[in-house]
Design a protein around this motif. Structure first.
Motif, PDB file in Angstrom:
ATOM      1  N   MET A 189      -3.015  -1.196  -7.916  1.00 62.55           N
ATOM      2  CA  MET A 189      -2.159  -0.841  -6.779  1.00 62.55           C
ATOM      3  C   MET A 189      -0.817  -1.563  -6.817  1.00 62.55           C
ATOM      4  O   MET A 189       0.119  -1.188  -6.125  1.00 62.55           O
ATOM      5  N   THR A 190      -0.672  -2.570  -7.704  1.00 65.27           N
ATOM      6  CA  THR A 190       0.608  -3.268  -7.861  1.00 65.27           C
ATOM      7  C   THR A 190       1.478  -2.635  -8.941  1.00 65.27           C
ATOM      8  O   THR A 190       2.613  -3.053  -9.138  1.00 65.27           O
ATOM      9  N   LEU A 191       0.936  -1.642  -9.632  1.00 69.05           N
ATOM     10  CA  LEU A 191       1.642  -1.052 -10.768  1.00 69.05           C
ATOM     11  C   LEU A 191       2.426   0.197 -10.383  1.00 69.05           C
ATOM     12  O   LEU A 191       1.911   1.064  -9.681  1.00 69.05           O
ATOM     13  N   THR A 192       3.637   0.271 -10.885  1.00 70.72           N
ATOM     14  CA  THR A 192       4.367   1.528 -10.898  1.00 70.72           C
ATOM     15  C   THR A 192       4.008   2.191 -12.217  1.00 70.72           C
ATOM     16  O   THR A 192       4.097   1.558 -13.278  1.00 70.72           O
ATOM     17  N   ALA A 203      -9.515  -0.997   3.038  1.00 72.28           N
ATOM     18  CA  ALA A 203      -8.342  -0.978   2.153  1.00 72.28           C
ATOM     19  C   ALA A 203      -8.751  -0.569   0.739  1.00 72.28           C
ATOM     20  O   ALA A 203      -8.097   0.271   0.107  1.00 72.28           O
ATOM     21  N   GLU A 204      -9.837  -1.140   0.247  1.00 78.60           N
ATOM     22  CA  GLU A 204     -10.288  -0.823  -1.101  1.00 78.60           C
ATOM     23  C   GLU A 204     -10.645   0.654  -1.245  1.00 78.60           C
ATOM     24  O   GLU A 204     -10.369   1.270  -2.280  1.00 78.60           O
ATOM     25  N   THR A 205     -11.229   1.223  -0.219  1.00 85.10           N
ATOM     26  CA  THR A 205     -11.556   2.649  -0.255  1.00 85.10           C
ATOM     27  C   THR A 205     -10.288   3.488  -0.379  1.00 85.10           C
ATOM     28  O   THR A 205     -10.242   4.448  -1.155  1.00 85.10           O
ATOM     29  N   ALA A 206      -9.255   3.126   0.360  1.00 84.17           N
ATOM     30  CA  ALA A 206      -7.971   3.828   0.244  1.00 84.17           C
ATOM     31  C   ALA A 206      -7.416   3.681  -1.171  1.00 84.17           C
ATOM     32  O   ALA A 206      -6.945   4.656  -1.770  1.00 84.17           O
ATOM     33  N   PHE A 207      -7.483   2.468  -1.720  1.00 84.26           N
ATOM     34  CA  PHE A 207      -6.982   2.235  -3.073  1.00 84.26           C
ATOM     35  C   PHE A 207      -7.763   3.050  -4.097  1.00 84.26           C
ATOM     36  O   PHE A 207      -7.186   3.607  -5.037  1.00 84.26           O
ATOM     37  N   PHE A 208      -9.066   3.126  -3.931  1.00 86.27           N
ATOM     38  CA  PHE A 208      -9.902   3.898  -4.848  1.00 86.27           C
ATOM     39  C   PHE A 208      -9.493   5.369  -4.823  1.00 86.27           C
ATOM     40  O   PHE A 208      -9.388   6.013  -5.870  1.00 86.27           O
ATOM     41  N   ARG A 209      -9.236   5.901  -3.634  1.00 86.15           N
ATOM     42  CA  ARG A 209      -8.823   7.310  -3.531  1.00 86.15           C
ATOM     43  C   ARG A 209      -7.478   7.545  -4.212  1.00 86.15           C
ATOM     44  O   ARG A 209      -7.287   8.559  -4.885  1.00 86.15           O
ATOM     45  N   ILE A 210      -6.558   6.613  -4.039  1.00 87.28           N
ATOM     46  CA  ILE A 210      -5.248   6.732  -4.697  1.00 87.28           C
ATOM     47  C   ILE A 210      -5.429   6.688  -6.208  1.00 87.28           C
ATOM     48  O   ILE A 210      -4.893   7.529  -6.942  1.00 87.28           O
ATOM     49  N   SER A 211      -6.190   5.719  -6.676  1.00 89.82           N
ATOM     50  CA  SER A 211      -6.403   5.567  -8.110  1.00 89.82           C
ATOM     51  C   SER A 211      -7.086   6.802  -8.698  1.00 89.82           C
ATOM     52  O   SER A 211      -6.690   7.289  -9.754  1.00 89.82           O
ATOM     53  N   ARG A 212      -8.089   7.297  -8.009  1.00 87.09           N
ATOM     54  CA  ARG A 212      -8.807   8.479  -8.490  1.00 87.09           C
ATOM     55  C   ARG A 212      -7.869   9.684  -8.581  1.00 87.09           C
ATOM     56  O   ARG A 212      -7.908  10.444  -9.537  1.00 87.09           O
ATOM     57  N   ARG A 230       3.319   7.687 -10.432  1.00 80.23           N
ATOM     58  CA  ARG A 230       3.372   7.226  -9.046  1.00 80.23           C
ATOM     59  C   ARG A 230       4.060   5.870  -8.965  1.00 80.23           C
ATOM     60  O   ARG A 230       4.147   5.144  -9.956  1.00 80.23           O
ATOM     61  N   LYS A 231       4.517   5.534  -7.756  1.00 75.58           N
ATOM     62  CA  LYS A 231       5.081   4.206  -7.534  1.00 75.58           C
ATOM     63  C   LYS A 231       3.967   3.251  -7.125  1.00 75.58           C
ATOM     64  O   LYS A 231       2.848   3.679  -6.817  1.00 75.58           O
ATOM     65  N   ARG A 232       4.283   1.975  -7.125  1.00 73.96           N
ATOM     66  CA  ARG A 232       3.308   0.965  -6.723  1.00 73.96           C
ATOM     67  C   ARG A 232       2.958   1.154  -5.258  1.00 73.96           C
ATOM     68  O   ARG A 232       3.751   1.666  -4.483  1.00 73.96           O
ATOM     69  N   VAL A 233       1.768   0.720  -4.890  1.00 74.08           N
ATOM     70  CA  VAL A 233       1.283   0.883  -3.527  1.00 74.08           C
ATOM     71  C   VAL A 233       1.510  -0.381  -2.715  1.00 74.08           C
ATOM     72  O   VAL A 233       1.946  -0.320  -1.565  1.00 74.08           O
ATOM     73  N   ILE A 234       1.208  -1.540  -3.304  1.00 70.64           N
ATOM     74  CA  ILE A 234       1.308  -2.804  -2.570  1.00 70.64           C
ATOM     75  C   ILE A 234       2.184  -3.811  -3.305  1.00 70.64           C
ATOM     76  O   ILE A 234       2.333  -3.753  -4.523  1.00 70.64           O
ATOM     77  N   SER A 235       2.724  -4.737  -2.544  1.00 69.55           N
ATOM     78  CA  SER A 235       3.556  -5.805  -3.100  1.00 69.55           C
ATOM     79  C   SER A 235       2.680  -6.887  -3.739  1.00 69.55           C
ATOM     80  O   SER A 235       1.462  -6.939  -3.529  1.00 69.55           O
ATOM     81  N   ASP A 236       3.323  -7.759  -4.491  1.00 67.54           N
ATOM     82  CA  ASP A 236       2.605  -8.870  -5.107  1.00 67.54           C
ATOM     83  C   ASP A 236       2.023  -9.802  -4.048  1.00 67.54           C
ATOM     84  O   ASP A 236       0.913 -10.321  -4.218  1.00 67.54           O
ATOM     85  N   ASP A 237       2.750 -10.037  -2.958  1.00 68.83           N
ATOM     86  CA  ASP A 237       2.235 -10.885  -1.876  1.00 68.83           C
ATOM     87  C   ASP A 237       0.982 -10.283  -1.257  1.00 68.83           C
ATOM     88  O   ASP A 237       0.002 -10.981  -0.990  1.00 68.83           O
ATOM     89  N   THR A 238       0.996  -8.983  -1.032  1.00 68.56           N
ATOM     90  CA  THR A 238      -0.168  -8.306  -0.483  1.00 68.56           C
ATOM     91  C   THR A 238      -1.334  -8.407  -1.457  1.00 68.56           C
ATOM     92  O   THR A 238      -2.471  -8.679  -1.056  1.00 68.56           O
ATOM     93  N   PHE A 239      -1.062  -8.219  -2.732  1.00 67.81           N
ATOM     94  CA  PHE A 239      -2.111  -8.354  -3.748  1.00 67.81           C
ATOM     95  C   PHE A 239      -2.771  -9.726  -3.678  1.00 67.81           C
ATOM     96  O   PHE A 239      -3.993  -9.836  -3.658  1.00 67.81           O
ATOM     97  N   ARG A 240      -1.957 -10.788  -3.632  1.00 72.55           N
ATOM     98  CA  ARG A 240      -2.516 -12.145  -3.621  1.00 72.55           C
ATOM     99  C   ARG A 240      -3.392 -12.387  -2.386  1.00 72.55           C
ATOM    100  O   ARG A 240      -4.477 -12.961  -2.488  1.00 72.55           O
ATOM    101  N   ASP A 241      -2.945 -11.931  -1.228  1.00 69.92           N
ATOM    102  CA  ASP A 241      -3.751 -12.112  -0.017  1.00 69.92           C
ATOM    103  C   ASP A 241      -5.033 -11.286  -0.084  1.00 69.92           C
ATOM    104  O   ASP A 241      -6.111 -11.773   0.264  1.00 69.92           O
TER     105      ASP A 241
END
Length: 166
Positions: free
Chosen positions: A87-90, A59-68, A95-106
């Motif tokens: 990934m919680t930021l719009t 998951a983190e690798t996917a997030f890194f690619r999106i952020s980059r 870009r729009k946010r990628v994950i919800s706050d609940d997903t972030f917390r988990d």
């Protein structure tokens, strides 16, 4: 490479990550279906730990690619937490946010566990901690896959819009 090609490449990378997340989740289900998986053994602790760490790292690798692709700005000292939080930021106009706050917390709990696991070399596992991590993993795995799939669709929409403007 043009913007639509870049978006489609990112979408393809995201699809690949989603498929790996699904395989990890399926492996977990297969392991949990076995009678011997119910015992609190060192072997089962190692398997659960590896599942959680691999799931989070994918998951983190996917997030890194999106952020980059969209921002390319991460705090060098705390980039692991920074990329997850981003990934919680719009980001208006970007870009729009990628994950919800609940997903972030988990996922934040899985990140903490991965950091702990990276520096813990003993076989004396804390089963209360492992049960918490298992609960977070079970809570987030399908939701994360759904959110990333939705984001992949969003990327394809952006690529189509970029094609219209070229």
């Amino acid at each position: 490479m043009g913007i639509s090609e870049g978006l489609r490449t990112l979408s393809g990378e995201l699809e690949s990550s989603i498929n790996v997340l699904k395989r990890i989740s399926k492996f977990y289900d297969g392991h949990e279906g076995k009678t011997e998986s119910k015992t609190k053994s060192v072997e089962n602790a190692i398997i659960l730990s590896d599942i959680v760490v691999n799931f989070y790292t994918c998951a983190e690798t996917a997030f890194f690619r999106i952020s980059r692709f969209f921002e390319n700005t991460l705090d060098q000292k705390r980039w692991h937490r920074d990329v997850l939080k981003k990934m919680t930021l719009t980001i208006p106009g970007i870009r729009k946010r990628v994950i919800s706050d609940d997903t972030f917390r988990d996922l934040e709990e899985l990140l903490r566990f991965r950091h702990f696991k990276r520096y813990y070399f003993e076989f004396d596992y804390d089963w209360d901690r492992l049960e918490l991590v298992r609960t977070k993993f079970l809570s987030v795995r399908r939701r994360l896959i759904d959110e990333l799939t939705s984001y992949e669709d969003y990327l394809e929409t952006l690529a189509g819009e970029a094609d219209l403007h070229t």
